[in-house]
Design a protein around this motif. Sequence first.
Motif, PDB file in Angstrom:
ATOM      1  N   GLU A  83       0.821  -1.203   0.000  1.00 59.27           N
ATOM      2  CA  GLU A  83       0.000   0.000   0.000  1.00 59.27           C
ATOM      3  C   GLU A  83       0.861   1.261   0.000  1.00 59.27           C
ATOM      4  O   GLU A  83       0.546   2.248  -0.681  1.00 59.27           O
ATOM      5  CB  GLU A  83      -0.938  -0.003   1.212  1.00 59.27           C
ATOM      6  CG  GLU A  83      -1.966  -1.128   1.211  1.00 59.27           C
ATOM      7  CD  GLU A  83      -2.937  -1.024   0.041  1.00 59.27           C
ATOM      8  OE1 GLU A  83      -2.997   0.039  -0.590  1.00 59.27           O
ATOM      9  OE2 GLU A  83      -3.635  -2.023  -0.243  1.00 59.27           O
ATOM     10  N   ARG A 122       2.318   1.738  -3.467  1.00 53.47           N
ATOM     11  CA  ARG A 122       1.292   2.200  -4.418  1.00 53.47           C
ATOM     12  C   ARG A 122       1.032   3.693  -4.265  1.00 53.47           C
ATOM     13  O   ARG A 122       0.885   4.418  -5.258  1.00 53.47           O
ATOM     14  CB  ARG A 122      -0.014   1.405  -4.236  1.00 53.47           C
ATOM     15  CG  ARG A 122       0.007   0.060  -4.938  1.00 53.47           C
ATOM     16  CD  ARG A 122      -1.137  -0.826  -4.492  1.00 53.47           C
ATOM     17  NE  ARG A 122      -2.439  -0.190  -4.644  1.00 53.47           N
ATOM     18  CZ  ARG A 122      -3.171  -0.225  -5.759  1.00 53.47           C
ATOM     19  NH1 ARG A 122      -2.699  -0.848  -6.817  1.00 53.47           N
ATOM     20  NH2 ARG A 122      -4.354   0.347  -5.810  1.00 53.47           N
ATOM     21  N   ARG A 123       0.986   4.164  -3.009  1.00 54.48           N
ATOM     22  CA  ARG A 123       0.797   5.602  -2.787  1.00 54.48           C
ATOM     23  C   ARG A 123       1.986   6.387  -3.345  1.00 54.48           C
ATOM     24  O   ARG A 123       1.803   7.430  -3.992  1.00 54.48           O
ATOM     25  CB  ARG A 123       0.614   5.896  -1.294  1.00 54.48           C
ATOM     26  CG  ARG A 123      -0.730   5.430  -0.732  1.00 54.48           C
ATOM     27  CD  ARG A 123      -0.967   5.987   0.663  1.00 54.48           C
ATOM     28  NE  ARG A 123       0.008   5.498   1.635  1.00 54.48           N
ATOM     29  CZ  ARG A 123      -0.147   4.383   2.342  1.00 54.48           C
ATOM     30  NH1 ARG A 123      -1.225   3.624   2.176  1.00 54.48           N
ATOM     31  NH2 ARG A 123       0.770   4.022   3.219  1.00 54.48           N
ATOM     32  N   TRP A 124       3.186   5.875  -3.100  1.00 56.87           N
ATOM     33  CA  TRP A 124       4.374   6.555  -3.627  1.00 56.87           C
ATOM     34  C   TRP A 124       4.352   6.578  -5.162  1.00 56.87           C
ATOM     35  O   TRP A 124       4.656   7.599  -5.786  1.00 56.87           O
ATOM     36  CB  TRP A 124       5.649   5.838  -3.140  1.00 56.87           C
ATOM     37  CG  TRP A 124       6.851   6.267  -3.933  1.00 56.87           C
ATOM     38  CD1 TRP A 124       7.587   7.405  -3.765  1.00 56.87           C
ATOM     39  CD2 TRP A 124       7.402   5.592  -5.074  1.00 56.87           C
ATOM     40  NE1 TRP A 124       8.562   7.475  -4.725  1.00 56.87           N
ATOM     41  CE2 TRP A 124       8.476   6.374  -5.543  1.00 56.87           C
ATOM     42  CE3 TRP A 124       7.096   4.399  -5.732  1.00 56.87           C
ATOM     43  CZ2 TRP A 124       9.249   6.003  -6.628  1.00 56.87           C
ATOM     44  CZ3 TRP A 124       7.856   4.033  -6.835  1.00 56.87           C
ATOM     45  CH2 TRP A 124       8.922   4.820  -7.265  1.00 56.87           C
ATOM     46  N   THR A 136       1.808   6.478  -7.202  1.00 58.04           N
ATOM     47  CA  THR A 136       0.795   7.429  -7.675  1.00 58.04           C
ATOM     48  C   THR A 136       1.345   8.849  -7.675  1.00 58.04           C
ATOM     49  O   THR A 136       1.161   9.609  -8.637  1.00 58.04           O
ATOM     50  CB  THR A 136      -0.459   7.347  -6.786  1.00 58.04           C
ATOM     51  OG1 THR A 136      -1.012   6.027  -6.873  1.00 58.04           O
ATOM     52  CG2 THR A 136      -1.511   8.354  -7.231  1.00 58.04           C
ATOM     53  N   GLU A 137       2.022   9.219  -6.601  1.00 51.89           N
ATOM     54  CA  GLU A 137       2.610  10.561  -6.512  1.00 51.89           C
ATOM     55  C   GLU A 137       3.716  10.749  -7.546  1.00 51.89           C
ATOM     56  O   GLU A 137       3.809  11.800  -8.191  1.00 51.89           O
ATOM     57  CB  GLU A 137       3.161  10.802  -5.097  1.00 51.89           C
ATOM     58  CG  GLU A 137       2.084  10.946  -4.037  1.00 51.89           C
ATOM     59  CD  GLU A 137       1.136  12.100  -4.337  1.00 51.89           C
ATOM     60  OE1 GLU A 137       1.624  13.166  -4.771  1.00 51.89           O
ATOM     61  OE2 GLU A 137      -0.084  11.922  -4.154  1.00 51.89           O
ATOM     62  N   THR A 139      10.661   5.110   1.369  1.00 50.00           N
ATOM     63  CA  THR A 139       9.238   4.793   1.553  1.00 50.00           C
ATOM     64  C   THR A 139       9.067   3.551   2.420  1.00 50.00           C
ATOM     65  O   THR A 139       8.254   3.528   3.356  1.00 50.00           O
ATOM     66  CB  THR A 139       8.562   4.579   0.186  1.00 50.00           C
ATOM     67  OG1 THR A 139       8.627   5.792  -0.573  1.00 50.00           O
ATOM     68  CG2 THR A 139       7.108   4.172   0.351  1.00 50.00           C
TER      69      THR A 139
END
Length: 615
Positions: free
Chosen positions: A550, A553-555, A557-558, A611
Amino acid sequence: MSQALAILKDVFGYHAFRGRQGEIIDHVATGGDCLVLMPTGGGKSLCYQIPALLRQRAGEGVGIVVSPLIALMQDQVAALTEAGVRASVLNSTLTSSEASAVERDLLAGRLEILYVAPERLMTPRFLDLLGRARVGLFAIDEAHCVSQWGHDFRPEYIQLSVLHERFPDVPRIALTATADALTRDEIIERLALDDARVFISSFDRPNIRYRIVEKDNARQQLLAFIKAEHMAADGTHDSGIVYCLSRKKVEDTAEWLQGHGLNALPYHAGMDPGTRQRHQARFREEEGLVMVATIAFGMGIDKPDVRFVAHLDLPKSMEGYYQETGRAGRDGLPANAWMAYGLGDVVQQKRMIDESEADDAFKRVSSSKLDALLGLCETAGCRRVRILAYFNETSEPCGNCDTCLEPPATWDGTREAQMALSCVYRTAQASRVHFGATHLIDVLRGNASEKIKQWGHDKVSTFGIGKDRSVHEWHTVFRQLIAQGWLMIDHGGHGALLLGEGAREVLKGERQIILRRQASKPGKSGERAARGARTDHTADMDADTLANWEALRRWRTEAAREHGVPAYVIFHDATLAELARTAPGSLSDMEGIPGIGASKLERYGQAIVDTLSRV
């Protein structure tokens, strides 16, 4: 080959070639011409990208890639740039100043790979520009577009033989994912590739599960399929493409799916260009979006995580079906190809061929291609065996299509075939005109409607002889008789049916007719057979690995937003999942993870370590 393998590892992050990639790359890099047939997702792009880099770095010049697909050019240039390759594109999306800058880079030798649309390539100005530049390679992608027998003929492709005439010493590689023998021969002739080697990889896409169902409220069937196989408990769903034949059906279906809670968008050539472009961009960049489209959409989409392709209408040919379904599962992970098919599809496609303005030769070829696809729809054997046989490839039953997982029963339909064929003959004899399946079924079932009485068909000998079969069963019989050639669609007859060649043998009892048993309604058995089609990278993750996943995935996206590219251009899901599992604590720990080359390691490695350290 050692240099080619070094580029594969350092630039693209992979450690070994697949199939015949290495052989093709060696042949082209050393100056040979070739035609490559390789399925979508089989790694075609590397077959010209690596030779282009090898030849450019050896001082031979830039690799020129001809592609008709603006979206694909943009995707591939973005991916190459992320991997540290000096790549650019020349097409209609650029301003004049942007195009001029690319041309200056071309002449100065600052580019390694340049993507060009065929319309621009063939202008005298651009050909003169190439004459002043150093060109090390020509790659002609989607080469089937050169063939009038192919499923996506583009007239401008015919002119590409000029490349051989003006640049005889520059090697050329033509590539396509779909071409039968007739199309291959025309590609070779049109592009003057007579002395070229032909490399044919297996057309098999083992990760794709093929399923074809009888139409019975196709939208509801589609929704049930998506919910059963591509939707999670929280309502999120996989990315997919739904193909429809008409623009109106595209818009109506997209709106209907939205009304049932799906994130769906329409796409067709008649839409406002700005809206169409926004929808395409959203599909590339967002996860869990269903695009409902005509076949104008998809060829240029390099999105790896399309988990299903669905057809609500019958395509025109086996090539078209194979090309469109091939847009699923480009990452090699499990995917579905699903189609709803009925008698109306057969009548519609046959009518479209008959009413076209093409010459008789083209109509004959089109009819034979459609017949091959009908054979796939009606087969009781393995779907994959049938598809591969069309492309002259032998195989064993796959165990991963609907007919392998749940073999359909067959039955002796000779009696029903004789009834149907006799009804076609008797009604035409009585009225001097021919009728469609709906009218004929009413006669067979003894439906004394006003229309039946008006034509006197309540008096023919076949009236009521088939009342023991339902309307749906008779539709199935007529559809299979058309697919097998015992019935034909009348030219210009609005779906009217004629006796086909050999029908008299059936009527005389000299031929046995074997038909597929009508499929049961979808239920638990269909759902059970489909398990495994939905890809879930988190299925076997423990709590720590899931937290890493998770966070990554957030990293991603950014990072994608910051770089202005789709998330999969940064890293594919498979690479992200491996990072989550291994949780590297240093840059050296990431070496060897598939999909991480030297440029991406340098660009993103420390951010990944940071991350993961915060999880």
